[in-house]
Design an enzyme around this catalytic site. Structure first.
Site, PDB file in Angstrom:
ATOM      1  N   HIS A 169       0.835  -1.197   0.000  1.00 29.84           N
ATOM      2  CA  HIS A 169       0.000   0.000   0.000  1.00 29.84           C
ATOM      3  C   HIS A 169       0.867   1.242   0.000  1.00 29.84           C
ATOM      4  O   HIS A 169       1.962   1.268   0.541  1.00 29.84           O
ATOM      5  CB  HIS A 169      -0.985   0.021   1.178  1.00 29.84           C
ATOM      6  CG  HIS A 169      -0.345  -0.090   2.529  1.00 29.84           C
ATOM      7  ND1 HIS A 169       0.181  -1.275   3.012  1.00 29.84           N
ATOM      8  CD2 HIS A 169      -0.152   0.833   3.503  1.00 29.84           C
ATOM      9  CE1 HIS A 169       0.668  -1.081   4.233  1.00 29.84           C
ATOM     10  NE2 HIS A 169       0.490   0.191   4.552  1.00 29.84           N
ATOM     11  N   HIS A 171       0.893   5.377   0.834  1.00 33.77           N
ATOM     12  CA  HIS A 171       0.246   6.472   1.560  1.00 33.77           C
ATOM     13  C   HIS A 171       0.348   7.756   0.755  1.00 33.77           C
ATOM     14  O   HIS A 171       1.425   8.115   0.278  1.00 33.77           O
ATOM     15  CB  HIS A 171       0.925   6.696   2.913  1.00 33.77           C
ATOM     16  CG  HIS A 171       0.779   5.572   3.873  1.00 33.77           C
ATOM     17  ND1 HIS A 171      -0.217   5.525   4.834  1.00 33.77           N
ATOM     18  CD2 HIS A 171       1.504   4.442   4.040  1.00 33.77           C
ATOM     19  CE1 HIS A 171      -0.091   4.423   5.550  1.00 33.77           C
ATOM     20  NE2 HIS A 171       0.952   3.743   5.086  1.00 33.77           N
TER      21      HIS A 171
END
Length: 232
Positions: A169, A171
């Site tokens: 992931h 950010h």
């Protein structure tokens, strides 16, 4: 947002999240799941997974078994499959962007692949390229919506780097001048010494990339594509 989702994603305390995000400043083929969206943008697609645990459940941290590209123990896979809800910002065939449930600031968002990969370094290049190609589009929308003029793009890759959810992931963190989000940003950085040690380090890194390139070429010569299983 559902209580189940809040419980699942709240496994990381705010203090631990800040420590993880500050750490970077320290010296298979699968059909797309059926998707349903409510009027307020909550992602609630259908999936057969029924686990409620986050993180990895394999032999070592960050590894867990996956079926058809989905890890039943992963909170992000649960969001992709619809077992946990989230506020969707963007979606295509390979990736999904959502609001972080424990944001460091207003507009803090995540960009995740729809297939399960435990970290960025094991994510296929085509998936990484697809994700990063959306960064300008997403970041501009987030900055305009939050009244910011800057943003941090951050990946914590591996436990030592502060990764706490082992599904790749990215950010996206909108920033304003003097927001004091990270006090460590004001720390003085040391200059690189242009000596034999630095030269040897650079050569070692180049050698490792050469070895990796040879391995990729060998796989391609054998008719194996690193990303072929993730194309229609």
């Amino acid at each position: 947002m559902s209580t189940e989702s809040e419980s699942a994603l709240s496994i990381v305390s705010p203090r631990r999240r800040i420590a993880a995000l500050c750490s970077h400043l320290r010296p298979t083929d699968s059909p797309s799941p059926r998707r349903i969206f409510s009027d307020d943008g909550v992602y609630t697609s259908a999936c057969s997974s029924d686990s409620s645990r986050g993180g990895g459940g394999g032999d070592r941290v960050g590894e867990s078994s996956s079926v058809n590209g989905v890890d039943e123990d992963c909170v992000f896979c649960r969001i992709v499959c619809g077992k946990s809800s989230a506020y969707k910002l963007y979606e295509d065939d390979l990736c999904l962007s959502i609001l972080d449930i424990n944001p460091l600031c207003r507009g803090h968002a995540l960009l995740i692949p729809k297939f399960h990969f435990s970290s960025l370094d094991v994510t296929p290049p085509a998936v990484i390229a697809a994700m990063f190609s959306k960064i300008p589009f997403l970041s501009n929308a987030i900055m305009k919506a939050t009244g910011c003029d800057s943003f941090n793009l951050l990946v914590n890759n591996g436990a030592a780097a502060g990764q706490v959810i082992f599904h790749t992931h990215i950010h996206l963190i909108p920033r304003k001048a003097s927001d004091c989000l990270w006090a460590s940003e004001s720390l003085r950085r040391l200059s690189l010494k242009l000596d034999i040690e630095a030269s040897q380090l650079a050569k070692c890194i180049r050698d490792q990339m050469s070895i990796a390139s040879d391995d990729v070429s060998e796989m391609q010569n054998q008719g194996t594509s690193l990303t072929g299983n993730y194309r229609e």
